[in-house]
Write a protein that holds these residues in place. Structure first.
Motif: not given
Length: 407
Positions: A302-305, A363-384
């Motif tokens: 929870s809240a750590r993706i 690759e490289y998508f938002d981890y939260a539904p927000a215009p600015v990443p709320p936990q840190g300015r980075w994007s994430i990658y899927g694990l498949n």
């Protein structure tokens, strides 16, 4: 002699101008340009770059398997003293009627309300959710911190666990109250440690009644560092300054984790779910060490993706190795209570992001539904993740832990 012509890299070429460009004898770097002073006033909060990557974007509306979300907050203690919940009154954030349409659309079989309260408040939470929609909601109880200063608190708290189980609670949730907020006189005096032995009867009562403990100890390590330009969670802590635990009045992150581990070691028959990947998602090697040392522990995501998704190869190996001990959770909070924490805002989009993270190789998508990443300015990658792992993480591990019948 035959001349050869070598192609040059245009990005390294001298700036083009009228006629021939001459490199001055002074040795001035031909790539050096004058800074545009008018661009220096942009504030960090207004910097919202649009990625120019052209990569696949997969929209996952429903998960491959039914989901048990083990981490949501549907009620909360009405009375809180300096971070410590006291009393039995609760505030209900929502109703089953507002939640069920989203759950049905997103394939969520069951939602677990961790903060169900104590005493009469717990019984109210059970009536509002578990009894109103059987099988769709499960509720956990919490410690009765208001009784902590009483001399007979250890036994009274153990008895409260037995009562909670009898009325329908499925487990115990401990907020980060212990170790960071609870003091000897509730909100005065010395901080009470996570491994304080006055709680031993409570942990043992959970084991005796088959109630797992959902444990939140510490917070992200960055929350214990100065909120300055070197802190990757600077914006988050600037927006939520009460989340900072930097300073001599608080124990350090490692100190809290060490106290947690001492407590777990004393109670091998109690099952502990270490929430938020044990609040160590930035350091999966440490989480692995904990899981190896303590076979009575699990983790939820929870809240750590946002953390797991920026280290996808390490995270994939982690999910594969501990596929039987990882639970799906979102830390969801309904609107308007969750509006200020978009990474936790209950709704279709939150679940779709989690499903995309777990099921795709995007690759490289938002981890939260927000215009600015709320936990840190980075994007994430899927694990498949493969189906065998997905089924366990989405559903089977939680069903086994909480004694939920097969879907």
């Amino acid at each position: 002699m035959k001349r050869t012509h070598q192609k040059s890299c245009l990005c390294c070429a001298p700036p083009a101008g009228a006629g021939t460009v001459r490199i001055e004898a002074s040795g001035k770097n031909p790539l050096q340009t004058a800074r545009d002073a008018s661009k220096g006033a942009l504030k960090l909060k207004d910097f919202r770059p649009r990625s120019m990557l052209r990569v696949p974007q997969t929209h996952i509306e429903r998960p491959r398997f039914p989901v048990i979300d083990v981490h949501a907050h549907l009620t909360w203690s009405k009375n809180v003293r300096n971070g410590v919940s006291v009393g039995e009154e609760i505030t209900a954030f929502t109703t089953p009627g507002a939640l069920l349409p989203v759950m049905d659309r997103k394939g969520v079989r069951t939602l677990v309300n961790l903060t169900g309260g104590v005493g009469k408040g717990l019984e109210e939470s059970l009536r509002l959710f578990d009894q109103a929609a059987p099988g769709r909601f499960l509720t956990l109880t919490e410690p009765s911190f208001a009784l902590f200063p009483e001399a007979d608190y250890p036994q009274r708290q153990a008895d409260a666990i037995e009562h909670a189980r009898r009325v329908g609670a499925r487990g115990l949730k401990l907020l980060k109250t212990l170790g960071l907020y609870l003091r000897e006189r509730i909100d005065e005096g010395l901080l009470v440690g996570v491994d304080d032995r006055r709680f031993d009867p409570m942990w043992e009562a959970c084991a005796a009644h088959g109630m797992p403990v959902f444990l939140h100890v510490s917070d992200p390590e960055a929350f214990f560092l100065p909120t300055d330009g070197g802190n990757e969670r600077y914006e988050e802590l600037a927006n939520h300054p009460d989340w900072s635990f930097y300073g001599p009045e608080f124990p350090g992150h490692q100190e809290l984790i060490a106290a947690r581990d001492r407590m777990i070691a004393r109670h091998p028959k109690t099952t502990f779910v270490l929430l938020h990947v044990g609040n160590n998602a930035e350091n999966l090697a440490a989480v692995v060490d904990c899981l190896e040392r303590f076979p009575n522990t699990l983790v939820d995501i929870s809240a750590r993706i946002g953390e797991l998704g920026r280290q996808p190869r390490i995270a994939q190996r982690f999910f594969d190795r501990y596929q039987d001990r990882i639970l799906f959770g979102t830390d969801a909070v309904p609107s308007p209570w969750g509006d200020d924490v978009p990474q936790q805002l209950f709704g279709d989009e939150l679940y779709e992001i989690y499903y995309r993270f777990l099921e795709t190789e995007d690759e490289y998508f938002d981890y939260a539904p927000a215009p600015v990443p709320p936990q840190g300015r980075w994007s994430i990658y899927g694990l498949n993740l493969p189906d065998a792992v997905l089924r366990k993480v989405y559903h089977d591990n939680a069903a086994r832990l909480l004694h939920i019948p097969p879907a």
